[in-house]
Design an enzyme around this catalytic site. Structure first.
Site, PDB file in Angstrom:
ATOM      1  N   HIS A  51      45.552  42.118  11.379  1.00 43.34           N
ATOM      2  CA  HIS A  51      45.075  41.342  12.514  1.00 43.34           C
ATOM      3  C   HIS A  51      45.512  39.888  12.351  1.00 43.34           C
ATOM      4  O   HIS A  51      45.826  39.432  11.236  1.00 43.34           O
ATOM      5  CB  HIS A  51      43.550  41.445  12.623  1.00 43.34           C
ATOM      6  CG  HIS A  51      43.082  42.809  13.067  1.00 43.34           C
ATOM      7  ND1 HIS A  51      41.785  43.104  13.380  1.00 43.34           N
ATOM      8  CD2 HIS A  51      43.788  43.961  13.275  1.00 43.34           C
ATOM      9  CE1 HIS A  51      41.685  44.373  13.757  1.00 43.34           C
ATOM     10  NE2 HIS A  51      42.888  44.915  13.683  1.00 43.34           N
ATOM     11  N   GLU A  79      43.950  37.085  12.325  1.00 47.99           N
ATOM     12  CA  GLU A  79      43.165  36.258  11.398  1.00 47.99           C
ATOM     13  C   GLU A  79      43.617  36.484   9.951  1.00 47.99           C
ATOM     14  O   GLU A  79      43.669  35.551   9.142  1.00 47.99           O
ATOM     15  CB  GLU A  79      41.664  36.605  11.500  1.00 47.99           C
ATOM     16  CG  GLU A  79      41.037  36.357  12.851  1.00 47.99           C
ATOM     17  CD  GLU A  79      41.101  37.580  13.766  1.00 47.99           C
ATOM     18  OE1 GLU A  79      42.148  38.263  13.763  1.00 47.99           O
ATOM     19  OE2 GLU A  79      40.127  37.832  14.480  1.00 47.99           O
ATOM     20  N   ALA A 112      61.256  47.954  44.553  1.00 50.97           N
ATOM     21  CA  ALA A 112      62.423  47.172  44.957  1.00 50.97           C
ATOM     22  C   ALA A 112      62.662  47.442  46.433  1.00 50.97           C
ATOM     23  O   ALA A 112      62.525  48.588  46.883  1.00 50.97           O
ATOM     24  CB  ALA A 112      63.642  47.597  44.149  1.00 50.97           C
ATOM     25  N   SER A 146      63.497  50.851  51.136  1.00 54.38           N
ATOM     26  CA  SER A 146      63.757  51.212  49.740  1.00 54.38           C
ATOM     27  C   SER A 146      64.988  52.097  49.602  1.00 54.38           C
ATOM     28  O   SER A 146      65.377  52.463  48.497  1.00 54.38           O
ATOM     29  CB  SER A 146      62.539  51.907  49.139  1.00 54.38           C
ATOM     30  OG  SER A 146      62.299  53.098  49.832  1.00 54.38           O
ATOM     31  N   SER A 178      70.300  54.586  47.514  1.00 55.62           N
ATOM     32  CA  SER A 178      69.451  53.431  47.161  1.00 55.62           C
ATOM     33  C   SER A 178      69.955  52.693  45.918  1.00 55.62           C
ATOM     34  O   SER A 178      69.320  51.755  45.468  1.00 55.62           O
ATOM     35  CB  SER A 178      68.019  53.903  46.935  1.00 55.62           C
ATOM     36  OG  SER A 178      67.978  54.805  45.860  1.00 55.62           O
ATOM     37  N   TRP A 206      72.624  50.359  44.313  1.00 62.90           N
ATOM     38  CA  TRP A 206      71.382  49.725  43.957  1.00 62.90           C
ATOM     39  C   TRP A 206      70.975  48.725  45.034  1.00 62.90           C
ATOM     40  O   TRP A 206      71.837  48.044  45.575  1.00 62.90           O
ATOM     41  CB  TRP A 206      71.512  48.967  42.620  1.00 62.90           C
ATOM     42  CG  TRP A 206      71.803  49.910  41.493  1.00 62.90           C
ATOM     43  CD1 TRP A 206      72.988  50.130  40.901  1.00 62.90           C
ATOM     44  CD2 TRP A 206      70.859  50.754  40.837  1.00 62.90           C
ATOM     45  NE1 TRP A 206      72.866  51.065  39.884  1.00 62.90           N
ATOM     46  CE2 TRP A 206      71.546  51.459  39.832  1.00 62.90           C
ATOM     47  CE3 TRP A 206      69.491  50.992  40.992  1.00 62.90           C
ATOM     48  CZ2 TRP A 206      70.917  52.390  38.988  1.00 62.90           C
ATOM     49  CZ3 TRP A 206      68.881  51.911  40.150  1.00 62.90           C
ATOM     50  CH2 TRP A 206      69.593  52.592  39.166  1.00 62.90           C
ATOM     51  N   LEU A 261      63.342  56.703  33.323  1.00 61.82           N
ATOM     52  CA  LEU A 261      62.074  55.998  33.118  1.00 61.82           C
ATOM     53  C   LEU A 261      61.892  55.514  31.684  1.00 61.82           C
ATOM     54  O   LEU A 261      60.757  55.405  31.203  1.00 61.82           O
ATOM     55  CB  LEU A 261      60.872  56.867  33.555  1.00 61.82           C
ATOM     56  CG  LEU A 261      60.831  57.271  35.040  1.00 61.82           C
ATOM     57  CD1 LEU A 261      59.595  58.128  35.313  1.00 61.82           C
ATOM     58  CD2 LEU A 261      60.827  56.057  35.959  1.00 61.82           C
ATOM     59  N   LEU A 269      53.239  57.921  46.514  1.00 60.18           N
ATOM     60  CA  LEU A 269      52.277  57.752  45.427  1.00 60.18           C
ATOM     61  C   LEU A 269      51.718  56.321  45.408  1.00 60.18           C
ATOM     62  O   LEU A 269      50.519  56.117  45.200  1.00 60.18           O
ATOM     63  CB  LEU A 269      52.953  58.086  44.088  1.00 60.18           C
ATOM     64  CG  LEU A 269      52.013  58.236  42.905  1.00 60.18           C
ATOM     65  CD1 LEU A 269      51.017  59.382  43.124  1.00 60.18           C
ATOM     66  CD2 LEU A 269      52.795  58.476  41.618  1.00 60.18           C
ATOM     67  N   ALA A 270      52.578  55.336  45.665  1.00 55.59           N
ATOM     68  CA  ALA A 270      52.113  53.940  45.688  1.00 55.59           C
ATOM     69  C   ALA A 270      51.062  53.760  46.778  1.00 55.59           C
ATOM     70  O   ALA A 270      50.022  53.119  46.557  1.00 55.59           O
ATOM     71  CB  ALA A 270      53.296  52.994  45.918  1.00 55.59           C
TER      72      ALA A 270
HETATM   73  N1  LIG Z   1      62.492  51.230  46.032  1.00 50.15           N
HETATM   74  C1  LIG Z   1      61.709  51.608  45.067  1.00 50.15           C
HETATM   75  O1  LIG Z   1      61.154  50.779  44.355  1.00 50.15           O
HETATM   76  C2  LIG Z   1      61.511  53.056  44.815  1.00 50.15           C
HETATM   77  C3  LIG Z   1      60.818  53.455  43.673  1.00 50.15           C
HETATM   78  C4  LIG Z   1      60.641  54.818  43.486  1.00 50.15           C
HETATM   79  C5  LIG Z   1      61.131  55.719  44.402  1.00 50.15           C
HETATM   80  N2  LIG Z   1      61.797  55.293  45.494  1.00 50.15           N
HETATM   81  C6  LIG Z   1      62.341  56.235  46.477  1.00 50.15           C
HETATM   82  O2  LIG Z   1      61.276  57.001  46.977  1.00 50.15           O
HETATM   83  C7  LIG Z   1      61.775  58.255  47.389  1.00 50.15           C
HETATM   84  C8  LIG Z   1      60.800  59.336  46.990  1.00 50.15           C
HETATM   85  O3  LIG Z   1      59.645  59.123  47.732  1.00 50.15           O
HETATM   86  P1  LIG Z   1      58.341  59.970  47.575  1.00 50.15           P
HETATM   87  O4  LIG Z   1      57.284  59.282  48.367  1.00 50.15           O
HETATM   88  O5  LIG Z   1      58.634  61.387  47.831  1.00 50.15           O
HETATM   89  O6  LIG Z   1      58.073  59.854  46.004  1.00 50.15           O
HETATM   90  P2  LIG Z   1      56.794  59.667  45.104  1.00 50.15           P
HETATM   91  O7  LIG Z   1      55.787  58.796  45.746  1.00 50.15           O
HETATM   92  O8  LIG Z   1      57.309  59.264  43.778  1.00 50.15           O
HETATM   93  O9  LIG Z   1      56.221  61.133  44.977  1.00 50.15           O
HETATM   94  C9  LIG Z   1      55.400  61.636  45.960  1.00 50.15           C
HETATM   95  C10 LIG Z   1      54.777  62.910  45.458  1.00 50.15           C
HETATM   96  O10 LIG Z   1      53.825  62.634  44.442  1.00 50.15           O
HETATM   97  C11 LIG Z   1      52.995  63.763  44.381  1.00 50.15           C
HETATM   98  N3  LIG Z   1      51.591  63.419  44.222  1.00 50.15           N
HETATM   99  C12 LIG Z   1      50.787  63.951  43.294  1.00 50.15           C
HETATM  100  N4  LIG Z   1      49.551  63.495  43.427  1.00 50.15           N
HETATM  101  C13 LIG Z   1      49.552  62.660  44.481  1.00 50.15           C
HETATM  102  C14 LIG Z   1      48.545  61.911  45.108  1.00 50.15           C
HETATM  103  N5  LIG Z   1      47.277  61.926  44.689  1.00 50.15           N
HETATM  104  N6  LIG Z   1      48.879  61.183  46.179  1.00 50.15           N
HETATM  105  C15 LIG Z   1      50.144  61.145  46.621  1.00 50.15           C
HETATM  106  N7  LIG Z   1      51.146  61.837  46.057  1.00 50.15           N
HETATM  107  C16 LIG Z   1      50.857  62.613  44.995  1.00 50.15           C
HETATM  108  C17 LIG Z   1      53.150  64.512  45.707  1.00 50.15           C
HETATM  109  O11 LIG Z   1      53.834  65.737  45.473  1.00 50.15           O
HETATM  110  P3  LIG Z   1      52.937  66.993  45.040  1.00 50.15           P
HETATM  111  O12 LIG Z   1      51.890  67.131  46.124  1.00 50.15           O
HETATM  112  O13 LIG Z   1      53.897  68.114  44.951  1.00 50.15           O
HETATM  113  O14 LIG Z   1      52.353  66.652  43.747  1.00 50.15           O
HETATM  114  C18 LIG Z   1      54.028  63.610  46.525  1.00 50.15           C
HETATM  115  O15 LIG Z   1      54.863  64.299  47.415  1.00 50.15           O
HETATM  116  C19 LIG Z   1      63.126  58.410  46.740  1.00 50.15           C
HETATM  117  O16 LIG Z   1      64.109  58.366  47.744  1.00 50.15           O
HETATM  118  C20 LIG Z   1      63.254  57.229  45.843  1.00 50.15           C
HETATM  119  O17 LIG Z   1      64.568  56.739  45.804  1.00 50.15           O
HETATM  120  C21 LIG Z   1      61.995  53.979  45.714  1.00 50.15           C
END
Ligand SMILES: NC(=O)c1ccc[n+]([C@@H]2O[C@H](COP(=O)([O-])OP(=O)(O)OC[C@H]3O[C@@H](n4cnc5c(N)ncnc54)[C@H](OP(=O)(O)O)[C@@H]3O)[C@@H](O)[C@H]2O)c1
Length: 353
Positions: free
Chosen positions: A54, A56, A157, A164, A171, A173, A207, A287-288
């Site tokens: 640690h 300290e 991004a 995106s 995409s 880049w 990743l 997912l976001a």
């Molecule tokens: N520009 C950027 O920063 C950036 C970053 C990442 C990706 N992308 C782009 O995003 C695109 C993919 O988009 P996406 O929306 O399909 O990808 P995502 O958000 O990575 O994945 C979506 C999937 O996550 C799963 N999931 C599991 N639990 C979930 C929950 N509680 N809520 C929501 N989703 C859940 C679902 O599939 P299940 O139901 O089968 O589990 C859903 O279809 C690609 O074209 C990629 O290039 C861009």
């Protein structure tokens, strides 16, 4: 109250603590400066890795006998328990330190109590010196310890018009190499990187945290987490390449929300249980949106490129907002130009219940 030299020492201790960022989990980052009885610096240290000495202890070893009658200036309350190392409170008492100046009390019930032990031994303790600054430097760990789930950073991004990807799905880049190097540095500061199965299927990302120029992997790799309700991640996906640990989190393992998809709060609780204190959500827009709608995002880091696409998917999909009054309000905390792009950092404002 802290003296001028103690205040200056705390500034230094906070800077030292930051050197451990990304390497100490599940422990906090901690810095320590030891002053002798005349206020001269006689030792300094920081916690460099989990299981290592640690802060300290490092500072005490440097100071040797000069610690006697001196002051220890520490960013976090000295621990009071024996884990992989002994209690720092006891080490400070044994070294004859007369005063301990602390920035932030330890919220971890297992390790807290150091201040009380020191006081009981006759050591003067001053708490809260540069507390806000030290708190900011340790925000992920402190937040996750207080509430029991990781500090979540959503990184994305996008072009200036919020796209995106282009209409044809390409995409790579959107942002510059400089911005992507910055993202790899950010990955190096977290314990887990999270992506949805949609991103894995579309982009097959690695990743990992690596040097973009020569591809070498960083020594410490975050856990890769694919949120994949029904286990659709292909066996040959790059996230399964063995370069770092990977967890394909399915609804069967984590639990399902009302929509049958992975329960995101349960996912974060499980990650905390696995020692994850800071996590980076790297996509995608579905997912976001779900994490934002659930109020589980602590910080947003957007890389915005000076490009326009006019069509194509947006960086964020449904985040539970249907009317302007419900827009997720953000507080901008930093805007920095990275190469030709902008890195915008913002904190979601807490919503009224
Ligand atoms: N520009 C950027 O920063 C950036 C970053 C990442 C990706 N992308 C782009 O995003 C695109 C993919 O988009 P996406 O929306 O399909 O990808 P995502 O958000 O990575 O994945 C979506 C999937 O996550 C799963 N999931 C599991 N639990 C979930 C929950 N509680 N809520 C929501 N989703 C859940 C679902 O599939 P299940 O139901 O089968 O589990 C859903 O279809 C690609 O074209 C990629 O290039 C861009």
């Amino acid at each position: 109250m802290a003296s001028v030299s103690e205040d200056e020492a705390m500034r230094r201790a906070i800077a030292l603590a930051a050197r451990g960022l990304g390497a100490t989990s599940p422990n906090p980052v901690v810095g320590c400066v030891l002053l002798d009885a005349d206020g001269e610096v006689v030792g300094e240290g920081f916690h460099a890795y989990a299981g290592g000495p640690h802060a300290e202890i490092v500072a005490l070893a440097q100071a040797g006998r000069r610690a006697r009658g001196g002051t220890a200036v520490v960013t976090l309350e000295p621990c009071d328990h024996t884990g992989r190392t002994g209690p720092c409170s006891h080490a400070l008492i044994a070294a004859g330190v007369a005063r301990v100046v602390v920035a932030v009390p330890d919220p971890n019930p297992v390790a807290s109590g150091g201040a009380a032990t020191l006081r009981a031994a006759g050591v003067q303790v001053d708490l809260g010196v540069r507390g806000d600054e030290a708190e900011a430097g340790n925000i992920a760990w402190l937040t996750s310890m207080r509430r029991g789930w990781p500090y979540l950073i959503w990184k994305y991004a996008a072009t200036l018009d919020g796209r995106s990807a282009a209409a044809d799905g390409t995409s790579m880049w959107i942002t510059s190499e400089a911005a992507r190097i910055d993202v790899h540095a950010l990955r190096g500061t977290v314990d887990a990187v999270i992506a949805g199965v949609g991103t894995v299927l579309a982009d097959d990302p690695r990743l990992t945290a690596r040097n973009l120029r020569d591809g070498t992997l960083a020594i410490r790799q975050p856990l890769r987490v694919v949120v994949d309700s029904s286990g659709r991640t292909p066996t040959q996906a790059r996230v399964r390449d063995g370069a770092a640990r990977t967890w394909v989190a399915t609804a069967a393992e984590v639990g399902a929300g009302p929509d049958g998809r992975v329960d995101l709060a349960a996912l974060l609780a499980e990650l905390h249980h696995r020692g994850v204190r800071a996590a980076l959500l790297e996509g995608g827009p579905t997912l976001a949106g779900a994490f934002l709608a659930a109020g589980l995002v602590d910080r947003i880091v957007g890389y915005v490129a000076p490009k326009l696409l006019g069509a194509g998917p947006t960086a964020l999909l449904d985040a539970g907002v249907t009317t302007i009054a419900d827009a997720i309000d953000l507080e901008l905390t930093d805007v920095t130009q990275v190469g030709p792009d902008l890195r915008i950092t913002a904190l979601p404002r807490k919503r009224e219940a």
